[in-house]
Write a protein that holds these residues in place. Structure first.
Motif, PDB file in Angstrom:
ATOM      1  N   GLY A   1       0.799  -1.216   0.000  1.00 16.35           N
ATOM      2  CA  GLY A   1       0.000   0.000   0.000  1.00 16.35           C
ATOM      3  C   GLY A   1       0.834   1.269   0.000  1.00 16.35           C
ATOM      4  O   GLY A   1       2.066   1.247  -0.037  1.00 16.35           O
ATOM      5  N   SER A   2       0.151   2.383   0.089  1.00  6.98           N
ATOM      6  CA  SER A   2       0.784   3.698  -0.057  1.00  6.98           C
ATOM      7  C   SER A   2       1.744   4.058   1.075  1.00  6.98           C
ATOM      8  O   SER A   2       2.544   4.976   0.934  1.00  6.98           O
ATOM      9  N   ARG A   3       1.695   3.347   2.179  1.00  5.00           N
ATOM     10  CA  ARG A   3       2.636   3.597   3.287  1.00  5.00           C
ATOM     11  C   ARG A   3       3.626   2.442   3.475  1.00  5.00           C
ATOM     12  O   ARG A   3       4.296   2.374   4.491  1.00  5.00           O
ATOM     13  N   SER A   4       3.701   1.576   2.508  1.00  6.82           N
ATOM     14  CA  SER A   4       4.628   0.446   2.592  1.00  6.82           C
ATOM     15  C   SER A   4       5.924   0.786   1.872  1.00  6.82           C
ATOM     16  O   SER A   4       6.017   1.793   1.174  1.00  6.82           O
ATOM     17  N   ARG A   5       6.911  -0.077   2.021  1.00  6.29           N
ATOM     18  CA  ARG A   5       8.187   0.142   1.334  1.00  6.29           C
ATOM     19  C   ARG A   5       8.059  -0.043  -0.174  1.00  6.29           C
ATOM     20  O   ARG A   5       8.972   0.265  -0.918  1.00  6.29           O
ATOM     21  N   TYR A   6       6.927  -0.545  -0.628  1.00  5.32           N
ATOM     22  CA  TYR A   6       6.712  -0.740  -2.061  1.00  5.32           C
ATOM     23  C   TYR A   6       5.878   0.372  -2.696  1.00  5.32           C
ATOM     24  O   TYR A   6       5.602   0.335  -3.896  1.00  5.32           O
ATOM     25  N   ALA A   7       5.477   1.344  -1.922  1.00  6.40           N
ATOM     26  CA  ALA A   7       4.658   2.444  -2.437  1.00  6.40           C
ATOM     27  C   ALA A   7       5.344   3.133  -3.612  1.00  6.40           C
ATOM     28  O   ALA A   7       6.570   3.232  -3.660  1.00  6.40           O
ATOM     29  N   GLN A   8       4.532   3.588  -4.559  1.00  9.89           N
ATOM     30  CA  GLN A   8       5.057   4.316  -5.713  1.00  9.89           C
ATOM     31  C   GLN A   8       4.363   5.666  -5.810  1.00  9.89           C
ATOM     32  O   GLN A   8       3.177   5.792  -5.535  1.00  9.89           O
ATOM     33  N   ARG A   9       5.144   6.663  -6.232  1.00  6.62           N
ATOM     34  CA  ARG A   9       4.607   8.015  -6.385  1.00  6.62           C
ATOM     35  C   ARG A   9       3.634   8.025  -7.564  1.00  6.62           C
ATOM     36  O   ARG A   9       3.967   7.590  -8.654  1.00  6.62           O
ATOM     37  N   THR A  10       2.428   8.515  -7.316  1.00 12.05           N
ATOM     38  CA  THR A  10       1.418   8.592  -8.366  1.00 12.05           C
ATOM     39  C   THR A  10       1.231  10.018  -8.861  1.00 12.05           C
ATOM     40  O   THR A  10       0.713  10.235  -9.944  1.00 12.05           O
ATOM     41  N   ALA A  11       1.624  10.975  -8.040  1.00  8.67           N
ATOM     42  CA  ALA A  11       1.559  12.400  -8.372  1.00  8.67           C
ATOM     43  C   ALA A  11       2.430  13.122  -7.350  1.00  8.67           C
ATOM     44  O   ALA A  11       2.862  12.515  -6.364  1.00  8.67           O
ATOM     45  N   PRO A  12       2.724  14.406  -7.556  1.00  9.56           N
ATOM     46  CA  PRO A  12       3.518  15.121  -6.546  1.00  9.56           C
ATOM     47  C   PRO A  12       2.864  15.002  -5.164  1.00  9.56           C
ATOM     48  O   PRO A  12       1.664  15.237  -5.016  1.00  9.56           O
ATOM     49  N   ASN A  13       3.652  14.576  -4.190  1.00  2.84           N
ATOM     50  CA  ASN A  13       3.192  14.405  -2.807  1.00  2.84           C
ATOM     51  C   ASN A  13       2.072  13.383  -2.643  1.00  2.84           C
ATOM     52  O   ASN A  13       1.332  13.423  -1.665  1.00  2.84           O
ATOM     53  N   THR A  14       1.931  12.482  -3.596  1.00  2.00           N
ATOM     54  CA  THR A  14       0.893  11.466  -3.523  1.00  2.00           C
ATOM     55  C   THR A  14       1.510  10.101  -3.809  1.00  2.00           C
ATOM     56  O   THR A  14       2.219   9.934  -4.791  1.00  2.00           O
ATOM     57  N   TRP A  15       1.211   9.158  -2.916  1.00  2.00           N
ATOM     58  CA  TRP A  15       1.747   7.811  -3.043  1.00  2.00           C
ATOM     59  C   TRP A  15       0.608   6.822  -3.127  1.00  2.00           C
ATOM     60  O   TRP A  15      -0.447   7.016  -2.531  1.00  2.00           O
ATOM     61  N   GLY A  16       0.829   5.732  -3.851  1.00  2.00           N
ATOM     62  CA  GLY A  16      -0.190   4.696  -3.986  1.00  2.00           C
ATOM     63  C   GLY A  16       0.437   3.324  -3.980  1.00  2.00           C
ATOM     64  O   GLY A  16       1.632   3.152  -3.726  1.00  2.00           O
TER      65      GLY A  16
END
Length: 146
Positions: free
Chosen positions: A51-66
């Motif tokens: 998920g967005s707070r895991s070590r695998y999270a990826q940036r989807t937009a500036p200041n946004t992770w998914g």
């Protein structure tokens, strides 16, 4: 997922899944799922997603992770270490074999006096082996470990 890293192809569709570890629910921001794979070429790799707070999270937009995922190549020792720390004994034994624990080496730093190291090196040369292998066999013999 398929990814080429350093000229080697890692593919979750063709590799053999050896075991999986998960934490949380897939809808959680901290969710993590990791699966250890082994390829026909003898390569190990970890496919991780989260998920967005895991070590695998990826940036989807500036200041946004998914949600994100990636492949992490591993050598044999790293794969065994990961499996020992994340899989049950039954799953580990099924993946690597019942005697697989015997193949894993635990690093240890020891200090030897120069005279002892010299004798160890000489004895290893006489037995046509490496000093580290001779030291391990001497320790195992002294502790009655087979």
């Amino acid at each position: 997922m398929q990814q080429t890293i350093a000229g080697k192809v890692y593919d979750t569709e063709t590799a053999k899944a050896m075991g999986n570890w998960q934490r949380g629910l897939s809808s959680d921001k901290n969710y993590i799922s990791e699966t250890l794979y082994h390829t026909a070429q003898g390569l190990y790799f970890l496919h991780g997603e989260g998920g967005s707070r895991s070590r695998y999270a990826q940036r989807t937009a500036p200041n946004t992770w998914g949600y994100g995922e990636r492949i992490i190549p591993m050598n044999s020792e790293e794969a065994h270490d990961w499996a020992e720390n994340h899989l049950t004994d039954n799953v580990y034994d099924k993946a690597f074999g019942a005697n697989a624990h015997d193949e894993v080496l635990t690093p240890m730093l020891i200090r030897l006096r120069p005279a002892v190291m010299e004798k160890l090196t000489y004895a290893a040369r006489e037995q046509n082996c490496q000093p580290v292998d001779l030291a391990e066999s001497l320790i195992a013999k002294g502790l009655n470990v087979e």
